[in-house]
Write an enzyme that holds these catalytic residues in place. Structure first.
Site, PDB file in Angstrom:
ATOM      1  N   ARG A 138       0.826  -1.217   0.000  1.00  0.00           N
ATOM      2  CA  ARG A 138       0.000   0.000   0.000  1.00  0.00           C
ATOM      3  C   ARG A 138       0.860   1.267   0.000  1.00  0.00           C
ATOM      4  NH1 ARG A 138      -3.657  -2.283   4.890  1.00  0.00           N
ATOM      5  NH2 ARG A 138      -1.790  -3.561   5.133  1.00  0.00           N
ATOM      6  N   GLY A 140       1.754 -14.271   5.285  1.00  0.00           N
ATOM      7  CA  GLY A 140       0.911 -13.792   6.379  1.00  0.00           C
ATOM      8  C   GLY A 140       1.654 -13.722   7.700  1.00  0.00           C
ATOM      9  N   GLU A 168     -10.424  -9.958  10.506  1.00  0.00           N
ATOM     10  CA  GLU A 168      -9.715  -8.958   9.696  1.00  0.00           C
ATOM     11  C   GLU A 168     -10.727  -8.162   8.872  1.00  0.00           C
ATOM     12  OE1 GLU A 168      -6.419  -8.139   9.840  1.00  0.00           O
ATOM     13  OE2 GLU A 168      -6.637  -9.418  11.591  1.00  0.00           O
ATOM     14  N   TYR A 216      34.030  32.421  -2.524  1.00  0.00           N
ATOM     15  CA  TYR A 216      34.104  30.952  -2.538  1.00  0.00           C
ATOM     16  C   TYR A 216      35.477  30.497  -2.058  1.00  0.00           C
ATOM     17  CZ  TYR A 216      34.712  26.169  -3.954  1.00  0.00           C
ATOM     18  OH  TYR A 216      34.992  24.830  -3.919  1.00  0.00           O
ATOM     19  N   ASN A 250      41.404  38.688   6.884  1.00  0.00           N
ATOM     20  CA  ASN A 250      40.251  39.358   6.294  1.00  0.00           C
ATOM     21  C   ASN A 250      40.164  38.988   4.812  1.00  0.00           C
ATOM     22  OD1 ASN A 250      38.171  41.598   6.815  1.00  0.00           O
ATOM     23  ND2 ASN A 250      39.072  42.062   4.826  1.00  0.00           N
ATOM     24  N   ALA A 309      35.416  41.135  -0.259  1.00  0.00           N
ATOM     25  CA  ALA A 309      34.243  40.719  -1.036  1.00  0.00           C
ATOM     26  C   ALA A 309      34.660  40.162  -2.392  1.00  0.00           C
ATOM     27  CB  ALA A 309      33.326  41.919  -1.246  1.00  0.00           C
ATOM     28  N   TYR A 340      40.226  24.202  -8.734  1.00  0.00           N
ATOM     29  CA  TYR A 340      40.030  23.057  -9.641  1.00  0.00           C
ATOM     30  C   TYR A 340      40.557  23.414 -11.017  1.00  0.00           C
ATOM     31  CZ  TYR A 340      37.406  19.265 -11.932  1.00  0.00           C
ATOM     32  OH  TYR A 340      37.045  18.156 -12.640  1.00  0.00           O
TER      33      TYR A 340
HETATM   34  C1  UD1 Z   1      -2.362  -6.464  11.154  1.00  0.00           C
HETATM   35  C2  UD1 Z   1      -3.340  -7.392  11.899  1.00  0.00           C
HETATM   36  C3  UD1 Z   1      -4.581  -6.595  12.273  1.00  0.00           C
HETATM   37  C4  UD1 Z   1      -4.197  -5.401  13.111  1.00  0.00           C
HETATM   38  C5  UD1 Z   1      -3.151  -4.545  12.413  1.00  0.00           C
HETATM   39  C6  UD1 Z   1      -2.611  -3.517  13.370  1.00  0.00           C
HETATM   40  C7  UD1 Z   1      -2.948  -9.637  10.970  1.00  0.00           C
HETATM   41  C8  UD1 Z   1      -3.487 -10.678  10.083  1.00  0.00           C
HETATM   42  N1  UD1 Z   1      -3.669  -8.521  11.060  1.00  0.00           N
HETATM   43  O1  UD1 Z   1      -2.982  -6.086   9.936  1.00  0.00           O
HETATM   44  O2  UD1 Z   1      -5.487  -7.424  12.995  1.00  0.00           O
HETATM   45  O3  UD1 Z   1      -5.350  -4.626  13.401  1.00  0.00           O
HETATM   46  O4  UD1 Z   1      -2.034  -5.351  11.978  1.00  0.00           O
HETATM   47  O5  UD1 Z   1      -1.758  -2.586  12.736  1.00  0.00           O
HETATM   48  O6  UD1 Z   1      -1.926  -9.822  11.582  1.00  0.00           O
HETATM   49  N2  UD1 Z   1       4.534  -9.289   7.856  1.00  0.00           N
HETATM   50  C9  UD1 Z   1       5.517 -10.243   7.731  1.00  0.00           C
HETATM   51  N3  UD1 Z   1       5.284 -11.314   6.919  1.00  0.00           N
HETATM   52  C10 UD1 Z   1       4.116 -11.507   6.267  1.00  0.00           C
HETATM   53  C11 UD1 Z   1       3.106 -10.528   6.400  1.00  0.00           C
HETATM   54  C12 UD1 Z   1       3.343  -9.428   7.200  1.00  0.00           C
HETATM   55  O7  UD1 Z   1       6.596 -10.121   8.316  1.00  0.00           O
HETATM   56  O8  UD1 Z   1       3.997 -12.512   5.570  1.00  0.00           O
HETATM   57  C13 UD1 Z   1       4.797  -8.120   8.694  1.00  0.00           C
HETATM   58  C14 UD1 Z   1       4.752  -6.813   7.959  1.00  0.00           C
HETATM   59  O9  UD1 Z   1       6.058  -6.452   7.494  1.00  0.00           O
HETATM   60  C15 UD1 Z   1       4.229  -5.825   9.005  1.00  0.00           C
HETATM   61  C16 UD1 Z   1       3.441  -6.696   9.961  1.00  0.00           C
HETATM   62  O10 UD1 Z   1       3.779  -8.039   9.681  1.00  0.00           O
HETATM   63  O11 UD1 Z   1       5.264  -5.193   9.728  1.00  0.00           O
HETATM   64  C17 UD1 Z   1       1.930  -6.500   9.819  1.00  0.00           C
HETATM   65  O12 UD1 Z   1       1.542  -6.731   8.478  1.00  0.00           O
HETATM   66  P1  UD1 Z   1       0.459  -5.817   7.763  1.00  0.00           P
HETATM   67  O13 UD1 Z   1       0.263  -6.336   6.402  1.00  0.00           O
HETATM   68  O14 UD1 Z   1       0.779  -4.389   7.948  1.00  0.00           O
HETATM   69  O15 UD1 Z   1      -0.853  -6.177   8.632  1.00  0.00           O
HETATM   70  P2  UD1 Z   1      -2.208  -5.355   8.711  1.00  0.00           P
HETATM   71  O16 UD1 Z   1      -2.991  -5.611   7.477  1.00  0.00           O
HETATM   72  O17 UD1 Z   1      -1.933  -3.962   9.069  1.00  0.00           O
HETATM   73 CA    CA Z   2      -0.094  -2.744   9.295  1.00  0.00          CA
END
Ligand code: UD1
Ligand code: CA
Length: 459
Positions: free
Chosen positions: A17, A80, A157, A369, A380, A383, A390
């Site tokens: 995003r 995730g 979610e 400069y 001193n 101006a 260079y």
């Molecule tokens: C997440 C929560 C949501 C909460 C919100 C708060 C989940 C499923 N949802 O949503 O309930 O309200 O945060 O801000 O957790 N990341 C990984 N690996 C992955 C996916 C994500 O390391 O495979 C990391 C991202 O880099 C990020 C964090 O996890 O720092 C959260 O991921 P993001 O996609 O921002 O989750 P949200 O949709 O904001």
């Molecule tokens: Ca987030």
């Protein structure tokens, strides 16, 4: 006594995003990346170990936190948040009896003071899981907490929520405290049967509840702190908050800031007591400014050092330079890297310097400069003086001895040395060294043709 705990920061996601070439968590707020800010916060809680889950652009992320005492866990594909935690399974196995604080890396406004009572509550209640929640007027983007009566059932979610569920204002902030053994047994039970086809860490909550494990939440009223940064607009808003915090902390240490809304002072900047910052001043990086200084409007300072009682007049830019006590600079001065201005020196209108040391109580008031130059004390510079440092291929040095006087409009063709207390006549082009206490002058002798205008008119 506080139980020992570990930290796991989730930083493997791309942050689509954000629409950026760069991974989201390396975007900065007042000189520090989101990830660094989250690290600063957790370090202050003194955990036993900190693990960071990396994946997307992992080399960059690892490099960004190299100086920190942290370990990295690799999540190959970003399937995730539960999948991210699963990637840390091996390193967590040895600490099954401990607690784990899991934090999304996109929470740069979170402060240690807010997490301390959350940790205490988790330990006092002996929960399998405690998570951070809040009540938001506009809960868009967050996971919502579903309840039946008082009892928590699960987190849903936003993408998977029905319209009526979306009206729930109680949300999950993305900060969790788990008993590691309970977390590890529940994780493999998380499925990806949802709109995003992702393994949600938030599903662990329902799993634990169904297993009659104790799940609690800590509700915070500090809504600013739980802002998850998912878009550039949210980043801009968070920068505003962090900037305000920095200005506030400076004022508490005795700095006067005339217009907090236009003072851009990076988090790592240090400023001494009784220094005054006028409106629209930007101070970046690891700049250190002494006490009783004055920074007038539109001053921009990057990674520099200022002593005490230094005055920087309007519209001046200072990069990677240092300025001694009681020096005065500007308006409209530009110091490029490696400029050293010694105590009590005065540098004025439209003067540029680069890789130059400018001695104590020396003056360069106007339109000059100086590059690759060493100027001793009490010199001193007239101006319009220019070092011609260079030759098209190489840079050469200019030396100007103590007490020398350089007349206006002089060109100093480097390499060249002007001796102590020497004088250079105005308008000279100096190509050879000038001895101490001597006068050098190199310009055509003035001739005058009397009545020339009249004679010209007759032709
Ligand atoms: C997440 C929560 C949501 C909460 C919100 C708060 C989940 C499923 N949802 O949503 O309930 O309200 O945060 O801000 O957790 N990341 C990984 N690996 C992955 C996916 C994500 O390391 O495979 C990391 C991202 O880099 C990020 C964090 O996890 O720092 C959260 O991921 P993001 O996609 O921002 O989750 P949200 O949709 O904001
Ligand atoms: Ca987030």
């Amino acid at each position: 006594m506080k139980k020992e705990f570990l930290v796991l920061i989730l930083a493997a996601g791309e942050g689509t995003r954000f629409k950026s070439e760069k991974i989201k968590v390396l975007h900065t707020l007042m000189g520090k990346s989101m990830l660094q800010l989250v690290l600063d916060c957790v370090f202050r809680l003194r955990p036993e170990k900190i693990h960071i889950v990396v994946g997307y652009q992992k080399e960059d992320v690892m490099k960004a936190v190299l100086s920190r005492k942290v370990d990295f866990v690799f999540q190959k594909r970003q399937l995730g948040t539960a999948h991210a935690v699963l990637a840390a399974r091996e390193v967590l196995k040895g600490d099954r009896e401990r607690d784990l604080l899991i934090i999304n890396a996109d929470l740069p406004l979170l402060r240690a003071e807010t997490l301390k009572p959350f940790l205490s509550l988790h330990q006092k209640e002996g929960n399998s899981l405690t998570f951070l929640s809040a009540e938001l007027e506009n809960p868009a983007g967050f996971g919502r907490i579903l309840r039946s009566g008082d009892k928590i059932i699960k987190i849903i979610e936003e993408k998977d929520a029905t319209p009526s569920q979306r009206r729930i204002k109680e949300i999950n902030a993305g900060v969790y405290l788990f008993k590691i053994k309970d977390l590890l047994q529940a994780l493999p039970k998380v499925s990806n049967q949802n709109k995003k086809k992702e393994y949600y860490l938030t599903d662990v909550i329902e799993i634990l509840i169904n297993e009659n494990k104790k799940v609690g939440l800590y509700k915070t009223s500090l809504l600013e702190e739980i802002t998850g940064i998912n878009s550039r607009y949210e980043l801009a808003k968070a920068i505003e908050a962090i900037r305000e915090r920095k200005v506030k902390s400076l004022t508490e240490k005795g700095v006067t800031v005339y217009d907090p809304s236009t003072a851009w002072i990076d988090l790592d900047v240090k400023i001494g007591q009784d220094t005054t910052i006028y409106s629209s001043v930007i101070v970046e990086g690891k700049t250190v400014i002494g006490s009783q200084c004055q920074l007038y409007p539109f001053v921009h300072i990057i990674n520099s050092r200022l002593g005490d009682r230094v005055k920087i007049l309007s519209s001046t830019m200072i990069e990677e330079s240092s300025i001694g006590d009681e020096a005065q600079v500007g308006p409209f001065t530009h110091f490029r890297p490696k400029t050293v201005i010694q105590e009590g020196a005065k540098v004025g209108n439209f003067v540029e310097m680069k890789n130059t040391t400018f001695g104590k109580h020396s003056k360069a008031g106007h339109l000059t400069y100086l590059g690759d130059c060493k100027v001793e004390g009490k010199v001193n510079i007239g101006a319009g003086t220019i070092t011609c440092n260079y030759d098209g291929k190489k840079k050469h040095k200019t030396f100007i001895g103590e007490g020398a006087f350089i007349g206006s409009g002089t060109e100093l063709v480097a390499p060249v040395k002007i001796g102590k207390k020497a004088y250079v006549g105005a308008g000279s082009t100096i190509t050879e060294n000038v001895s101490s206490e001597s006068l050098a002058i190199s310009r055509g002798k003035q001739v005058q043709i009397l009545g020339w205008t009249r004679k010209k008119g007759k032709k």
